[in-house]
Scaffold this motif. Structure first.
Motif, short mmCIF file in Angstrom:
data_model
loop_
_atom_site.label_atom_id
_atom_site.label_comp_id
_atom_site.label_asym_id
_atom_site.label_seq_id
_atom_site.Cartn_x
_atom_site.Cartn_y
_atom_site.Cartn_z
N ASN A 125 0.37 6.62 7.42
CA ASN A 125 0.08 5.74 8.42
C ASN A 125 -0.36 6.12 9.76
O ASN A 125 -1.37 5.76 10.40
CB ASN A 125 1.16 4.61 8.56
CG ASN A 125 1.45 3.90 7.21
OD1 ASN A 125 0.65 3.64 6.55
ND2 ASN A 125 2.61 3.45 7.21
N ASP A 126 0.26 7.06 10.43
CA ASP A 126 -0.04 7.79 11.76
C ASP A 126 -1.44 8.37 11.59
O ASP A 126 -2.05 8.54 12.46
CB ASP A 126 1.16 8.67 12.11
CG ASP A 126 2.29 7.84 12.40
OD1 ASP A 126 2.24 6.61 12.57
OD2 ASP A 126 3.53 8.68 12.44
N THR A 127 -1.70 9.23 10.62
CA THR A 127 -3.00 9.98 10.46
C THR A 127 -4.00 9.04 10.33
O THR A 127 -5.03 9.09 11.09
CB THR A 127 -2.82 10.71 9.31
OG1 THR A 127 -1.69 11.55 9.07
CG2 THR A 127 -4.07 11.71 9.02
N VAL A 128 -3.88 7.97 9.58
CA VAL A 128 -5.28 7.07 9.59
C VAL A 128 -5.38 6.17 10.94
O VAL A 128 -6.14 6.09 11.39
CB VAL A 128 -4.85 6.04 8.34
CG1 VAL A 128 -6.04 4.92 8.32
CG2 VAL A 128 -4.99 6.65 7.02
N GLY A 129 -4.11 5.82 11.50
CA GLY A 129 -4.19 4.98 12.50
C GLY A 129 -4.84 5.86 13.80
O GLY A 129 -5.45 5.41 14.64
N ALA B 288 -4.71 -2.36 8.37
CA ALA B 288 -3.44 -2.90 7.82
C ALA B 288 -2.41 -1.91 7.30
O ALA B 288 -2.54 -1.46 6.07
CB ALA B 288 -3.54 -3.96 6.73
N PRO B 289 -1.52 -1.21 7.98
CA PRO B 289 -0.95 -0.22 7.67
C PRO B 289 0.52 -0.68 6.70
O PRO B 289 0.74 -1.94 6.52
CB PRO B 289 -0.29 0.34 8.76
CG PRO B 289 -0.24 -0.60 9.71
CD PRO B 289 -1.33 -1.32 9.49
N SER B 290 0.69 0.27 5.85
CA SER B 290 1.65 -0.18 4.67
C SER B 290 3.18 -0.49 5.65
O SER B 290 3.41 0.21 6.45
CB SER B 290 1.90 1.12 3.98
OG SER B 290 3.13 0.99 3.24
N ASN C 242 -12.45 -3.32 6.77
CA ASN C 242 -10.92 -3.20 6.69
C ASN C 242 -10.41 -1.92 6.20
O ASN C 242 -10.99 -1.71 5.06
CB ASN C 242 -10.64 -4.55 5.87
CG ASN C 242 -11.34 -5.68 6.29
OD1 ASN C 242 -10.69 -6.17 7.31
ND2 ASN C 242 -12.25 -6.42 5.79
N VAL C 243 -9.59 -1.49 6.78
CA VAL C 243 -8.99 -0.17 6.27
C VAL C 243 -7.42 -0.60 6.01
O VAL C 243 -6.70 -1.37 6.82
CB VAL C 243 -8.88 0.86 7.21
CG1 VAL C 243 -8.16 2.09 6.82
CG2 VAL C 243 -10.24 1.22 7.75
N PHE D 58 1.86 7.06 -5.80
CA PHE D 58 0.79 7.62 -5.02
C PHE D 58 0.42 6.71 -3.89
O PHE D 58 1.09 5.39 -3.94
CB PHE D 58 -0.59 7.50 -5.74
CG PHE D 58 -0.87 8.38 -7.02
CD1 PHE D 58 -1.40 9.68 -6.69
CD2 PHE D 58 -0.12 7.85 -8.27
CE1 PHE D 58 -1.28 10.39 -7.59
CE2 PHE D 58 -0.41 8.81 -9.36
CZ PHE D 58 -1.02 10.23 -9.07
N ALA D 59 0.04 7.40 -2.65
CA ALA D 59 -0.34 6.52 -1.35
C ALA D 59 -1.96 6.20 -1.47
O ALA D 59 -2.48 6.97 -1.87
CB ALA D 59 0.09 7.38 -0.33
#
Length: 627
Positions: free
Chosen positions: A483-487, A507-509, A548-549, A557-558
């Motif tokens: 979540n942090d890496t994508v954000g 929209a993070p998990s 949308n991400v 899996f993530a």
């Protein structure tokens, strides 16, 4: 030929002897079947369960009692079992139908002994004794001493009770794991479990200030499993009982404990031996064997004619500590940390003792094949060198690709830097003018300086993000929060999307997604895909302009899903879109998506491109979750 005529007296004596012999024979013939029938008539024993025939821990006591009874009884046995299922529900409903069923079943043929297993069965047997078995002896076993209804005991009852000592159980935990800071108590929400929750809390008073207790009684079992999987260090789980969870769902205790052990990241302790083998670490616990011995002794003595009221048994205490060697290995518990007098069970034999001749044979094979293995090791070394070189080339190619992506971000980066720098200049000039006045407002100057500091930090953050993307580093695996890496990547691209009037949504998990990977290269994957989506939307002139991400967990899996509202992928291009030098852009090199797939596969993952049902392309990345 001569003969002798017997006298009258002799003849009379002979007839009497003959008559007596016949009478004895007749009595033997008539009495023998009756005596045989008496010897062969089975003794009828009724086992009354509290929660179910397969509900631990009581089911294990019942199995042990039946097995030992069949071994030691002098008579054939007819063991019949019935279950008081209502004890497992918070709103059990009426008991009369079950009472009527038992009354009709045993009308005129009562059992020789009634054995109740657990406190609910004992309460039921005492409550309905007069209606069901007014004259039948009863053995109330596996009943905790605090739950024994002494007021309703009769001369026809005997009790084999146990005494739960939770303080001793918690002391056992702290002796084995003295660094424990938290004990999470897993217990259900039925009426019986609520009673024991209060008792456990009462016995935790001496531990205040030494260890914290967390209570799971109001939680659903799914929530208990979720929390047990992410417990902080120095935490242990204490298994009490689980018949009804906080959501009102009924559970089988052994199945629930098995599920808990499968996900828990902390050791599990209990005071019940039925939960010991393969489920819990161990400690002082109630012994099935000790309870069985006393119960069987009482039943046999009653069948032999002894009155139950004359039998008095002291409550059974927790036995000597026992520990499971397999669980000790799993949680790194040393035998030197166990209390004195502890017994270690399920110890696995060493490799040499178990496979002595196989090891000898394997050693011979290894010696014969030493030359071949040497050659294979040489080839392996060459392959590793080639893999290192391949990774270096991948890193260099990815670095070049990052520079190309950074070039596309130049305008947005300059815009992001100009804003805080312009604000700093304006605030500085304002502060200088205020300082030249005769009575400068120091409070307002302080606010200006705070604004300058904030804008400076904002500019520094922009530069830091850019430097992290452009930094040339080798391929390094770390445990990262996806979540942090994508954000982080999305924050870097937000200005680009805003400048082109495209809504970039993330929209993070809800839960933390831990993966093993290189954060810089994974951010490069996100950058490439989002920049491609921005270009596709801009070139198509779409009216709906959004990207949308989202991140989520799917099994082990993530997932990262990047969807856009652009024109989508031409059906003929879907299979070739990740191939090197394939591009749909007029001036594209065709390496961006090829690098993306290479990076994802280097992380043990997979990327799939497809068109969305409504409109636009959807890229799905699946990466293994780190454990």
């Amino acid at each position: 030929m001569s003969g002798r005529v017997p006298s009258a007296a002799g003849a009379s004596s002979g007839r009497a002897a003959c008559l007596a012999a016949c009478l004895v024979a007749f009595l033997v013939v008539v009495a023998a079947p009756a005596m045989g029938a008496e010897r062969s008539a089975p003794k009828r024993i009724l086992l009354l369960h509290s929660f179910g025939r397969d509900f631990r821990p009581w089911s294990e006591y019942a199995l042990s009692i039946k097995a030992v009874l069949e071994q030691q009884a002098q008579w054939p046995l007819d063991v019949q079992e019935h279950t008081l299922l209502t004890a497992r529900f918070n709103n059990p409903g009426p008991e009369e139908p079950f009472v009527n069923y038992l009354r009709s079943l045993y009308a005129g043929v009562p059992p020789d002994v009634v054995v109740s297993i657990g406190a609910p069965a004992a309460r039921f047997a005492q409550k309905y004794r007069d209606q069901l078995f007014p004259d039948t002896p009863m053995v109330l076993t596996v009943v905790e001493e605090r739950l024994v209804n002494r007021a309703d005991l009769t001369d026809n009852d005997t009790v084999i009770s146990v005494q739960n000592n939770f303080s001793a159980a918690f002391n056992g935990v702290l002796k084995v794991l003295p660094d424990t800071k938290t004990i999470a108590v897993v217990i259900g929400a039925s009426r019986l479990e609520k009673f024991w929750l209060d008792e456990i809390k009462r016995e935790t008073t001496p531990f205040e200030g030494r260890v914290a207790f967390v209570w799971y009684n109001e939680l659903s079992f799914d929530e208990i499993l979720r929390r047990a999987s992410v417990l902080p260090p120095h935490t242990v789980l204490f298994w009490g009982l689980m018949s009804v969870d906080g959501a009102g769902i009924v559970h089988e205790s052994d199945l629930a404990l098995r599920s808990l052990r499968a996900v828990a990241n902390a050791p599990i302790f209990s005071y019940q031996e039925p939960f010991f083998n393969g489920y819990t670490v161990g400690g002082p616990m109630h012994s099935i064997g000790a309870t069985t011995t006393k119960t069987v002794d009482a039943v046999i003595r009653i069948l032999a004619g002894e009155r139950p009221g004359t039998m008095k048994f002291e409550p059974l205490q927790l036995g000597s500590p026992k520990y499971d060697w397999r669980e000790m290995q799993r949680w790194g518990i040393s035998e030197s940390d166990l209390p004195a007098g502890s017994e270690v069970l399920f110890r696995q034999a060493g490799l040499w003792e178990t496979y002595r001749w196989q090891i000898a044979m394997l050693a011979a094979v290894i010696l014969i094949q030493a030359g071949l293995i040497g050659g294979l090791l040489y080839e392996r070394r060459r392959r590793l060198v080639a893999e290192v070189e391949s990774r270096q080339r991948l890193a260099e190619l990815a670095h070049v690709n990052r520079y190309a992506a950074a070039g596309e971000l130049t305008t947005s980066i300059a815009h992001e830097l100009n804003q805080p720098l312009g604000s700093i200049l304006t605030n500085t000039e304002t502060a200088e003018l205020m300082l030249k006045s005769e009575s400068p407002n120091l409070a307002e100057i302080g606010e200006i300086l705070a604004d300058i500091r904030r804008d400076d930090q904002r500019a520094s953050e922009v530069i830091r993000r850019l430097r992290s993307i452009l930094k040339k580093t080798p391929f390094e695996i770390a445990n990262i929060d996806l979540n942090d890496t994508v954000g982080e990547a999305i924050r870097l691209l937000s200005a680009v999307s805003d400048g082109r009037r495209i809504a970039l949504k993330f929209a993070p998990s809800a839960s933390v997604l831990r993966v093993k990977g290189d954060p810089i290269q994974l951010q490069q994957v996100i950058l490439n895909l989002i920049i491609n989506a921005i270009d596709a939307i801009s070139q198509a002139g779409a009216t709906e302009r959004e990207i949308n991400v989202a991140t989520a967990q799917s099994d082990a899996f993530a997932e990262i899903r990047i969807g856009d509202s652009g024109p989508g992928i031409a059906p003929a291009d879907v299979k070739n879109i990740f191939n090197p030098f394939f591009s749909t852009k007029p001036q594209g090199m065709g390496m961006g998506l090829a690098i993306v797939r290479t990076i994802v596969e280097a992380h043990g993952g997979k990327i799939v491109a497809e068109n969305q049902p409504s409109r636009g392309a959807l890229f799905t990345i699946r990466l293994p979750i780190a454990h």
